[in-house]
Write an enzyme that holds these catalytic residues in place. Structure first.
Site, PDB file in Angstrom:
ATOM      1  N   TRP A   1      -2.965  -1.163   6.915  1.00  0.00           N
ATOM      2  CA  TRP A   1      -2.914  -2.130   5.815  1.00  0.00           C
ATOM      3  C   TRP A   1      -3.303  -1.469   4.495  1.00  0.00           C
ATOM      4  O   TRP A   1      -2.750  -1.778   3.449  1.00  0.00           O
ATOM      5  CB  TRP A   1      -3.858  -3.296   6.115  1.00  0.00           C
ATOM      6  CG  TRP A   1      -3.964  -4.293   5.000  1.00  0.00           C
ATOM      7  CD1 TRP A   1      -3.112  -5.323   4.717  1.00  0.00           C
ATOM      8  CD2 TRP A   1      -4.996  -4.371   4.001  1.00  0.00           C
ATOM      9  NE1 TRP A   1      -3.546  -6.027   3.621  1.00  0.00           N
ATOM     10  CE2 TRP A   1      -4.706  -5.456   3.163  1.00  0.00           C
ATOM     11  CE3 TRP A   1      -6.138  -3.607   3.747  1.00  0.00           C
ATOM     12  CZ2 TRP A   1      -5.518  -5.812   2.086  1.00  0.00           C
ATOM     13  CZ3 TRP A   1      -6.937  -3.958   2.665  1.00  0.00           C
ATOM     14  CH2 TRP A   1      -6.628  -5.053   1.858  1.00  0.00           C
ATOM     15  N   HIS A   2      -4.254  -0.544   4.547  1.00  0.00           N
ATOM     16  CA  HIS A   2      -4.712   0.110   3.320  1.00  0.00           C
ATOM     17  C   HIS A   2      -3.646   1.015   2.707  1.00  0.00           C
ATOM     18  O   HIS A   2      -3.640   1.221   1.494  1.00  0.00           O
ATOM     19  CB  HIS A   2      -5.980   0.928   3.592  1.00  0.00           C
ATOM     20  CG  HIS A   2      -7.225   0.108   3.602  1.00  0.00           C
ATOM     21  ND1 HIS A   2      -7.652  -0.595   4.716  1.00  0.00           N
ATOM     22  CD2 HIS A   2      -8.141  -0.148   2.641  1.00  0.00           C
ATOM     23  CE1 HIS A   2      -8.778  -1.231   4.423  1.00  0.00           C
ATOM     24  NE2 HIS A   2      -9.092  -0.980   3.178  1.00  0.00           N
ATOM     25  N   GLY A   3      -2.773   1.566   3.506  1.00  0.00           N
ATOM     26  CA  GLY A   3      -1.754   2.436   2.946  1.00  0.00           C
ATOM     27  C   GLY A   3      -0.810   2.975   4.003  1.00  0.00           C
ATOM     28  O   GLY A   3      -1.160   3.052   5.186  1.00  0.00           O
TER      29      GLY A   3
ATOM     30  N   SER B   1      -5.947  -2.242  10.314  1.00  0.00           N
ATOM     31  CA  SER B   1      -6.677  -2.264   9.053  1.00  0.00           C
ATOM     32  C   SER B   1      -6.419  -0.997   8.250  1.00  0.00           C
ATOM     33  O   SER B   1      -6.221  -1.037   7.030  1.00  0.00           O
ATOM     34  CB  SER B   1      -8.183  -2.412   9.321  1.00  0.00           C
ATOM     35  OG  SER B   1      -8.922  -2.282   8.121  1.00  0.00           O
ATOM     36  N   GLY B   2      -6.423   0.143   8.944  1.00  0.00           N
ATOM     37  CA  GLY B   2      -6.120   1.391   8.262  1.00  0.00           C
ATOM     38  C   GLY B   2      -4.718   1.405   7.705  1.00  0.00           C
ATOM     39  O   GLY B   2      -4.487   1.795   6.555  1.00  0.00           O
TER      40      GLY B   2
END
Length: 473
Positions: free
Chosen positions: A323-325, A320-321
């Protein structure tokens, strides 16, 4: 093009809505798809061709999967995932990978090689997740594959949710693509307009004001920041990202209503959460559900040993982290949240609930804010140094001046973010967004909407600071 830009508000949106309402219902999907392609082409004229090509491949693969069984069906799914994740990796993570290889070369004393940076297409993460949800649901048999290519394109490219979500599962919207016109009423459209302007106000009147001061503070080295300034910078960014992103989600939901669609809610007063587990039920709700359905449960969810469950949580939030950047700070932020979710399962959540609602919420809010420092920082070392300043208690002269406008907006932001802490407010706030109201209520909403439109329009035409945090996620 973003919703808070003058060209969208005063040219694109009025023209699209005017044509949409005057055209026969049979033509409206075609108009909406055309408008969505133009909307995306405005910012990404080259990538739109790749995007349309990949949607065509998804269309063909999804049509093939129901005809196959067992391993043959899995191979079609694997092919679709390889293509979509491959595109995401190529455009979003290639630079990150090469930069780390270059650092490794430098560490070994080798000469770095030449590399042309890859441009990051707008909204590629959100587009990829929606495409994957469609393909996986067809593979599982939860949905029939879409028979019309243009309808699949409309689901993926619809401009209200194209850039930054909410992440919409195909099964939640499939029937609406053709069957929404029965519920597309004047009340629903007015409700959508009001929701859109509420979101626009969050973005322009709160997030943009806070963003200017946040950028000034985080541009300094931590050693130049006093403890007081560090705390104000952290609180301001915590509110900025909430009002920026939730404002964009409100605008997306409002636009959907104006076009006859009903999109899922994406935020529900996340800062009143009493644990990290609750936070992820209130923050970016559609991402949390996506991660649950397409990562956590396939990894085994809660059906396996406790140790494996904890590992799955760490894996899900690490991804998830990422995915954010494409940066180590995002990886660290994901692991940070995964760590606290594991602690919740180990008993932290129960202990927080024992100390009372207010202390539990304040404690959770503090650690969520520290997580946002990691998220906002350019490097992990900067994040660590900034967090250290929070507890250094040194009021050095950092020459940061907080004007009265910033302080007022900061206080208002805190009040709006925490007003859901009162049960009646949390329960009744959604009444504002219902589709049926009495005439006198609509008169009041219309007056408020006109005032908000003028305030936001004036701020945007004055050339104010207008960034968008999730613009290229």
């Amino acid at each position: 093009m973003v919703f808070s830009s003058a060209i969208f508000l005063f040219i694109f949106l009025p023209i699209v809505l005017l044509l949409y309402y005057v055209l026969p219902k049979a033509w409206r999907n075609t108009l909406l798809l055309t408008a969505s392609i133009l909307f995306y082409t405005w910012g990404e004229p080259l990538f739109i061709l790749i995007l349309l090509g990949s949607i065509t491949i998804d269309y063909v693969i999804a049509r093939q999967m129901p005809k196959r069984e067992g391993k043959a069906r899995k191979r079609w799914l694997a092919l679709s995932l390889f293509i979509n994740l491959g595109l995401l990796a190529s455009f979003k993570y290639a630079n990150f990978f090469i930069d780390n290889v270059q650092h490794f070369y430098h560490w070994l004393g080798l000469t770095p090689f030449q590399w042309s940076a890859v441009a990051l297409p707008i909204g590629i993460s959100f587009v990829t997740f929606q495409k994957i949800s469609y393909l996986v649901d067809v593979y599982r048999g939860d949905n029939e594959p879409q028979r019309r290519w243009d309808h699949l394109c409309l689901y993926i490219l619809m401009f209200p949710q194209l850039i930054a979500g909410p992440i919409i599962r195909y099964k939640d919207i499939a029937d609406q693509i053709q069957g929404r016109f029965a519920t597309d009423t004047a009340d629903s459209r007015l409700n959508g307009l009001f929701r859109f302007l509420i979101g626009l106000s969050k973005k322009v009147l709160i997030a943009n004001v806070l963003a200017q001061q946040v950028d000034t503070i985080f541009a300094l080295s931590p050693g130049q920041i006093s403890t007081g300034t560090a705390w104000l910078g952290m609180i301001a960014y915590t509110l900025q990202i909430y009002f920026d992103f939730s404002g964009y989600s409100d605008m997306a939901l409002g636009l959907g209503k104006m076009l006859g669609f009903s999109f899922p809610e994406n935020f529900n007063f996340p800062y009143i959460s009493q644990s990290f587990t609750e936070f992820w039920k209130r923050w970016h709700i559609t991402l949390g559900r996506w991660m649950m359905d397409y990562l956590y449960i396939p990894l085994g969810g809660n059906r396996i040993s406790k140790s494996r469950t904890y590992l799955n949580l760490i894996i899900v939030f690490l991804l998830s982290g990422l995915w954010h950047g494409a940066a180590w700070t995002f990886v660290a932020w994901g692991l940070y949240h995964g760590f606290f979710l594991v602690l919740d399962k180990l008993g932290l959540k129960k202990q927080l609930l024992k100390i009372g609602r207010v202390p539990a919420a304040l404690c959770t809010f503090l650690f969520v804010m520290i997580g946002w420092v990691i998220f906002r920082s350019d490097t992990i070392s900067y994040a660590g140094a900034y967090i250290a300043r929070l507890f250094a208690f040194q009021n050095i002269g950092d020459n940061i001046v907080f004007n009265s406008r910033f302080i007022v907006i900061l206080i208002c932001g805190l009040l709006f973010a925490f007003m859901g802490f009162f049960p009646k407010v949390e329960q009744k706030v959604n009444i504002l967004f219902e589709t049926s109201h009495r005439p006198w209520q609509w008169i009041g909403f219309t007056i408020i909407a006109m005032a908000l439109y003028l305030l936001n329009g004036s701020a945007l035409l004055a050339g104010g600071f207008n960034p968008f945090i999730y613009f290229r996620f």
